[in-house]
Design an enzyme around this catalytic site. Structure first.
Site, short mmCIF file in Angstrom:
data_model
loop_
_atom_site.label_atom_id
_atom_site.label_comp_id
_atom_site.label_asym_id
_atom_site.label_seq_id
_atom_site.Cartn_x
_atom_site.Cartn_y
_atom_site.Cartn_z
N TYR A 167 13.10 -0.22 -4.22
CA TYR A 167 13.59 0.98 -5.11
C TYR A 167 15.08 1.02 -4.98
CZ TYR A 167 8.70 2.31 -5.93
OH TYR A 167 7.43 2.36 -6.37
N LYS A 175 2.43 -7.12 3.42
CA LYS A 175 2.17 -8.34 2.40
C LYS A 175 2.56 -9.55 3.00
CE LYS A 175 -0.36 -10.04 -1.07
NZ LYS A 175 -1.76 -10.31 -1.33
N ASP A 225 -3.11 -5.42 -0.55
CA ASP A 225 -4.49 -5.46 -1.25
C ASP A 225 -5.56 -4.99 -0.69
OD1 ASP A 225 -3.83 -7.79 0.08
OD2 ASP A 225 -4.54 -9.20 -1.39
N ASP A 236 4.24 4.40 -2.33
CA ASP A 236 4.13 5.07 -3.28
C ASP A 236 2.76 5.00 -4.11
OD1 ASP A 236 4.64 6.43 -5.58
OD2 ASP A 236 6.12 5.16 -6.53
N ASP A 245 -0.82 7.83 -3.82
CA ASP A 245 -1.11 8.44 -4.83
C ASP A 245 -2.91 8.30 -4.98
OD1 ASP A 245 1.02 9.50 -5.96
OD2 ASP A 245 1.02 8.59 -7.83
#
Ligand code: NAD
Length: 389
Positions: free
Chosen positions: A149, A196, A228, A252, A256
């Site tokens: 980001y 990852k 994942d 992020d 959620d």
């Protein structure tokens, strides 16, 4: 002990939910002998109207002098047509960057009183829980000021391709991991690093850094998951997790996902933490980040995860519990007042046990008697519950 709190009520339901939160803090102060001094500051839409910008310099400078910041919410339809840099939400980014808060903590726990709000089946919730009871209680620690980001981004000259860059330094990874370890030390002493590392070089640095650091925290069980798999495990067996530490992007998305499992936006608190507190009581009490069992004792920004909810603002129907639970996180993480934080959480549990519900969480218990209350009445009920503890 005296504590100074920068108070940013903000817009919409923001002031309606910060009022009960500060009233609860004052009740805690009376009960346990603390004084909380609030410095009310403008940010968001209110600041645009009065000062022409979402984050006046004075707001940030004053906030930096305080021990912690409590924020309601910012934004609303009247400011939506303004250019990006003048939108109320810019105030949040400016505060986070200006206060240097690099670790975002989002707890997600299933309250038995709101069981029906969770979309998962009983057997999933039971099978994954160490205690064999349906439920989960996890904390996601998301790196907040680095990664993709904030990395270099752009488009090719003809606009047919675009790129974003994930960059992390060892120091950035280490400091957020230390926050995670400190939090895990005061919880169930389990920390899962999500990355990852089978594909991304930046993730391999995350894993290497975590593997080296884990030796310093021998009392905490460290584990690793690819993102994942972590996304799947959150749905398959959320009870296996205590603290999850991960990058900005992965955090992020996963936070959620986890919040949906609790089913109620009006209940979810958050903390964004930075470096050591300037004059916080916890530091003086010796409770700084030192080892896995200490509280954090850091400067922090505390806010409910919901927005300003313009559709219900001014009606006394907003749920104040997320803001009240954010204040509890402030006591725990910035001031080291664990007993006081736990008292608030017990008080919230007690009012839910008594069947009190704001409209957003009504009908989520799957049975039992409920009484619908407004914002103010819910706040008063928590204070009454504190007094009878
Ligand atoms: P929102 O979270 O404000 O509202 C989403 C829905 O949840 C609405 O139906 C609302 O009534 C309900 N809701 C939210 N909080 C509640 C509470 N405490 N009690 C009961 N119901 C509640 O999200 P939105 O509608 O997408 O955004 C509204 C404004 O808030 C926008 O301007 C947005 O940019 C801003 N926003 C601010 C923050 C923040 O300040 N941290 C976060 C998200 C959105």
């Amino acid at each position: 002990m005296n504590y100074s709190i920068a108070l940013v009520p903000g817009d919409g339901i923001g002031p309606e939910v910060t009022a009960p939160a500060t009233a609860v803090l004052d009740a805690i102060g009376d009960k346990y002998g603390h004084i909380f001094n609030y410095v009310e500051l403008e940010a968001g839409g209110r600041a645009i109207d009065s000062a022409g910008e979402p984050l006046p310099k004075e707001t940030l400078e004053t906030a930096k002098q305080c021990d912690a910041l409590l924020l309601g919410a910012v934004g609303g339809p009247q400011w939506e047509t303004l250019p990006g840099h003048l939108r109320p939400e810019r105030a949040l980014l400016g505060l986070r960057a200006g206060l240097g808060v690099f670790a975002n903590l989002r707890p997600a726990a299933l309250l038995p009183q709101l069981r029906a709000a969770c979309p998962l089946k009983d057997e999933v919730l039971t099978a994954s829980n160490a205690e064999g009871k349906p439920g989960f209680d996890l904390l996601i620690v998301r790196e907040l000021t680095g990664g993709i980001y904030f990395g270099e981004q752009g488009r090719s000259a003809d606009g047919s391709s675009a790129y974003d860059t994930e960059t992390y330094s060892r120091a950035e990874i280490e400091r957020v991991l230390r926050t995670g370890y400190a939090a895990a030390g005061s919880r169930r002493k389990k920390l899962c690093v999500v990355d990852k590392a089978n594909v991304l070089e930046s993730s391999r640095l995350w894993r290497e850094t975590a593997q080296a650091l884990s030796r310093e925290y021998a009392d905490i069980e460290t584990s690793y998951l690819y993102v994942d798999n972590a996304a799947m495990q959150l749905i398959r067996a959320p009870g296996q997790f205590d603290v999850i530490v991960t990058s900005n992007l992965f955090g992020d998305i996963l936070s959620d996902e986890a919040s949906v499992l609790t089913g109620s936006i009006g209940m979810l608190a958050s903390a964004s933490l930075g470096g050591p507190a300037k004059s916080g009581g916890s530091a003086k009490d010796g409770a700084t980040v030192k080892d896995g069992s200490a509280v954090l004792g850091v400067m922090g920004m505390y806010e409910p995860i919901h927005g300003s909810a313009p559709d219900i603002a001014g009606k006394d129907i907003a749920n104040p519990l997320a803001a009240i639970l954010s204040a509890a996180m402030m006591l725990r993480y910035s001031f080291g007042l664990e007993r006081e934080a736990a008292a608030i959480e017990t008080g919230v549990n007690a009012v839910l046990d008594a069947g009190l519900r704001t409209r957003d969480i009504a009908g989520r218990s799957g049975g039992g008697t409920e009484k619908i209350v407004g914002t103010r009445e819910m706040g008063e009920a928590v204070i009454n519950a504190l007094e009878s503890q």
